[in-house]
Design an enzyme around this catalytic site. Structure first.
Site, PDB file in Angstrom:
ATOM      1  N   ASP A 182      33.987  23.945  -5.394  1.00 30.35           N
ATOM      2  CA  ASP A 182      32.666  24.539  -5.096  1.00 30.35           C
ATOM      3  C   ASP A 182      31.803  23.287  -4.430  1.00 30.35           C
ATOM      4  OD1 ASP A 182      30.379  26.079  -4.737  1.00 30.35           O
ATOM      5  OD2 ASP A 182      30.185  26.391  -6.774  1.00 30.35           O
ATOM      6  N   GLY A 198      26.038  31.459  -0.936  1.00 32.41           N
ATOM      7  CA  GLY A 198      27.046  32.224  -1.680  1.00 32.41           C
ATOM      8  C   GLY A 198      28.302  31.514  -1.839  1.00 32.41           C
ATOM      9  N   LYS A 199      28.573  30.178  -2.098  1.00 30.17           N
ATOM     10  CA  LYS A 199      29.680  29.545  -2.286  1.00 30.17           C
ATOM     11  C   LYS A 199      29.975  29.869  -3.786  1.00 30.17           C
ATOM     12  CE  LYS A 199      27.577  25.385  -1.549  1.00 30.17           C
ATOM     13  NZ  LYS A 199      26.201  25.938  -1.201  1.00 30.17           N
ATOM     14  N   SER A 200      29.050  29.612  -4.792  1.00 23.83           N
ATOM     15  CA  SER A 200      29.273  29.909  -6.045  1.00 23.83           C
ATOM     16  C   SER A 200      29.634  31.264  -6.453  1.00 23.83           C
ATOM     17  CB  SER A 200      28.116  29.484  -7.152  1.00 23.83           C
ATOM     18  OG  SER A 200      28.101  28.014  -6.732  1.00 23.83           O
ATOM     19  N   TYR A 201      29.010  32.232  -5.729  1.00 24.75           N
ATOM     20  CA  TYR A 201      29.339  33.711  -5.853  1.00 24.75           C
ATOM     21  C   TYR A 201      30.782  33.802  -5.497  1.00 24.75           C
ATOM     22  CZ  TYR A 201      28.616  38.677  -5.672  1.00 24.75           C
ATOM     23  OH  TYR A 201      28.600  40.131  -5.911  1.00 24.75           O
ATOM     24  N   GLY A 243      25.615  21.745  -1.255  1.00 22.58           N
ATOM     25  CA  GLY A 243      25.255  22.415  -0.157  1.00 22.58           C
ATOM     26  C   GLY A 243      25.389  21.544   1.039  1.00 22.58           C
ATOM     27  N   GLY A 245      22.543  28.260  -1.484  1.00 18.58           N
ATOM     28  CA  GLY A 245      21.881  29.554  -1.441  1.00 18.58           C
ATOM     29  C   GLY A 245      22.982  30.396  -0.532  1.00 18.58           C
TER      30      GLY A 245
HETATM   31  P1  ADP Z   1      25.474  28.755  -3.322  1.00 20.07           P
HETATM   32  O1  ADP Z   1      26.363  28.555  -4.543  1.00 20.07           O
HETATM   33  O2  ADP Z   1      25.994  28.499  -2.265  1.00 20.07           O
HETATM   34  O3  ADP Z   1      24.373  27.754  -3.640  1.00 20.07           O
HETATM   35  P2  ADP Z   1      25.081  31.265  -4.687  1.00 20.07           P
HETATM   36  O4  ADP Z   1      26.613  31.680  -4.696  1.00 20.07           O
HETATM   37  O5  ADP Z   1      24.624  30.792  -5.919  1.00 20.07           O
HETATM   38  O6  ADP Z   1      24.730  30.067  -3.668  1.00 20.07           O
HETATM   39  O7  ADP Z   1      24.418  32.442  -4.289  1.00 20.07           O
HETATM   40  C1  ADP Z   1      23.125  32.619  -4.088  1.00 20.07           C
HETATM   41  C2  ADP Z   1      22.314  34.035  -4.328  1.00 20.07           C
HETATM   42  O8  ADP Z   1      23.043  34.861  -3.370  1.00 20.07           O
HETATM   43  C3  ADP Z   1      22.992  34.215  -5.851  1.00 20.07           C
HETATM   44  O9  ADP Z   1      21.842  35.102  -6.455  1.00 20.07           O
HETATM   45  C4  ADP Z   1      24.160  35.321  -5.377  1.00 20.07           C
HETATM   46  O10 ADP Z   1      24.130  36.416  -6.476  1.00 20.07           O
HETATM   47  C5  ADP Z   1      23.656  35.939  -4.131  1.00 20.07           C
HETATM   48  N1  ADP Z   1      25.079  36.045  -3.498  1.00 20.07           N
HETATM   49  C6  ADP Z   1      25.612  35.399  -3.037  1.00 20.07           C
HETATM   50  N2  ADP Z   1      26.893  36.137  -2.191  1.00 20.07           N
HETATM   51  C7  ADP Z   1      26.770  37.291  -2.495  1.00 20.07           C
HETATM   52  C8  ADP Z   1      27.445  38.510  -2.131  1.00 20.07           C
HETATM   53  N3  ADP Z   1      28.722  38.337  -1.576  1.00 20.07           N
HETATM   54  N4  ADP Z   1      26.931  39.687  -2.621  1.00 20.07           N
HETATM   55  C9  ADP Z   1      26.056  39.674  -3.233  1.00 20.07           C
HETATM   56  N5  ADP Z   1      25.201  38.814  -3.436  1.00 20.07           N
HETATM   57  C10 ADP Z   1      25.710  37.504  -3.095  1.00 20.07           C
HETATM   58 MG    MG Z   2      26.192  26.955  -6.153  1.00 17.48          MG
END
Ligand code: ADP
Ligand code: MG
Length: 368
Positions: free
Chosen positions: A258, A113-116, A261, A111
């Protein structure tokens, strides 16, 4: 031989719903290359400070455009996907054209933001798709008749220390075998599909296929997040003919990762199967941590064994970490006080990674 330090970026995201519901407080600050984190239990103490190659404030200061793209408001320091690509993705692309291997991996708790950052969501395309898009734009724009290009793609997942081919419908029980090339010493995945791709649209189609083949398990932290490591590998060949008609081939292997967690299994409320997953994920990630520490010590002149063999992840990332590659790490951060421990551990991990020095060389050979 010239040495390249692993470049490290940190990026802090907006509060999520859970953090807002719990009226979380912002404990991250960024100023220039400095990132500081305040321990919420000792608010009077000095915050802990870290410095990184790139620092991205993506916490606030944005507007959502009609198509969903998050753009910085005028004067804000918000780092959009465009900005992050311009710094990191463009560099990967430039290096790939020069014939260097490139690696990018995203680290952080579920959660964060890695995948983002790596893949992105909707119109907020991440580094991987944008890099592929720009790669084919550059290929399509080539006017030199003496140059040809070949691109292949593979996507795999490491889940419970088993490798699954995400471009394949029928993976063997127990996963694909990881083997070592006897002459080169490098590890590879036996029978992994490497599909030739001729356009960006084709890559998108394959990525979607990969996503639908992923193992998705829910945890309390984030219902849609994968507990697996996802590795996208793009092999980019440039075949160049000289005036005498001889051909040489420049090859760049791009590893885009990616990671699962990084949180400890107990903080996700996991039990049973989920706990076993957590233990394996932590095995791979702790092996990665050990490799990073050992490499950091080596680059400071200490003699240390680097144990790549301790996990599937470190076997496959051997070149990316301690070898022939220009490597980038993105550490994804939660802004919230309730994630203090995990975020601090991510910052420490990232701080160690930046000490690693690699030796990237241009991969150029005559065609046989
Ligand atoms: P992870 O892959 O680390 O588990 P995600 O990339 O899925 O996490 O991000 C979790 C949530 O936070 C998603 O809903 C994503 O859209 C939001 N988010 C993450 N990074 C950003 C960012 N830089 N700006 C806006 N929203 C973000
Ligand atoms: Mg992810």
């Amino acid at each position: 031989m010239p040495e390249d330090s692993v470049k490290v970026a940190v990026r802090v995201r907006p509060f999520n719903q859970r953090e807002m519901d719990r009226q979380a407080k912002l404990i991250i600050k960024m100023q220039g290359s400095m990132t500081s984190i305040q321990n919420p239990e000792t608010p009077k103490d000095e915050p802990k400070k870290f410095s990184f190659d790139y620092s991205y404030w993506s916490h606030d200061g944005f507007v959502t455009q009609d198509d969903g793209f998050l753009e910085a408001t005028p004067g804000s320091q918000y780092a959009s996907q465009k900005k992050v690509f311009a710094d990191l993705g463009q560099g990967v692309l430039d290096n790939a054209f020069e014939g260097y291997n490139c690696s990018l991996f995203a680290y952080g708790q579920t959660g964060s933001g890695k995948s983002y950052s790596t893949f992105g969501y909707g119109s907020n395309k991440g580094i991987v798709p944008t890099t592929c898009d720009e790669l084919f734009k550059a290929i399509d724009g080539n006017k030199d008749d003496n140059k040809r290009f070949e691109v292949t793609l593979s996507i795999l997942e490491i889940y419970n220390e088993q490798v699954r081919d995400l471009l394949s419908k029928d993976n063997p029980k127990g996963g694909l075998q990881v083997r070592q090339n006897p002459s080169l010493g490098m590890f590879y995945v036996q029978d992994l599909k490497k599909v030739p791709v001729g356009s960006y649209a084709e890559i998108v189609k394959r990525m979607d296929q990969g996503t639908s083949n992923r193992t998705v398990a829910s945890t309390n932290m984030n219902a849609t997040s994968s507990r697996a490591h996802t590795l996208v590998t793009i092999v980019f060949d440039q075949i160049i003919r000289n005036n005498a008609g001889q051909e040489t081939k420049k090859t760049s292997i791009m590893n885009l990762v990616d990671l699962a967690g990084s949180e400890r299994a107990d903080s996700t409320g996991a039990t049973g199967d989920r706990l076993k997953e957590g233990a394996n994920i932590n095995r791979s990630l702790s092996a990665l941590g050990n490799v990073i520490s050992a490499l950091a010590e080596q680059s400071m002149g200490k003699k240390t064994m680097v144990k790549y063999r301790d996990s599937v992840l470190t076997k496959l990332l051997q070149n990316a970490l301690g070898g022939n590659s220009k490597t980038l790490m993105i550490a994804a951060l939660s802004p919230a006080d309730i994630n203090y421990d995990e975020t601090l551990s991510t910052l420490r991990y990232a701080d160690r990674a930046k000490k690693i020095k690699n030796q990237a060389v241009i991969n150029e050979n005559p065609m046989d």
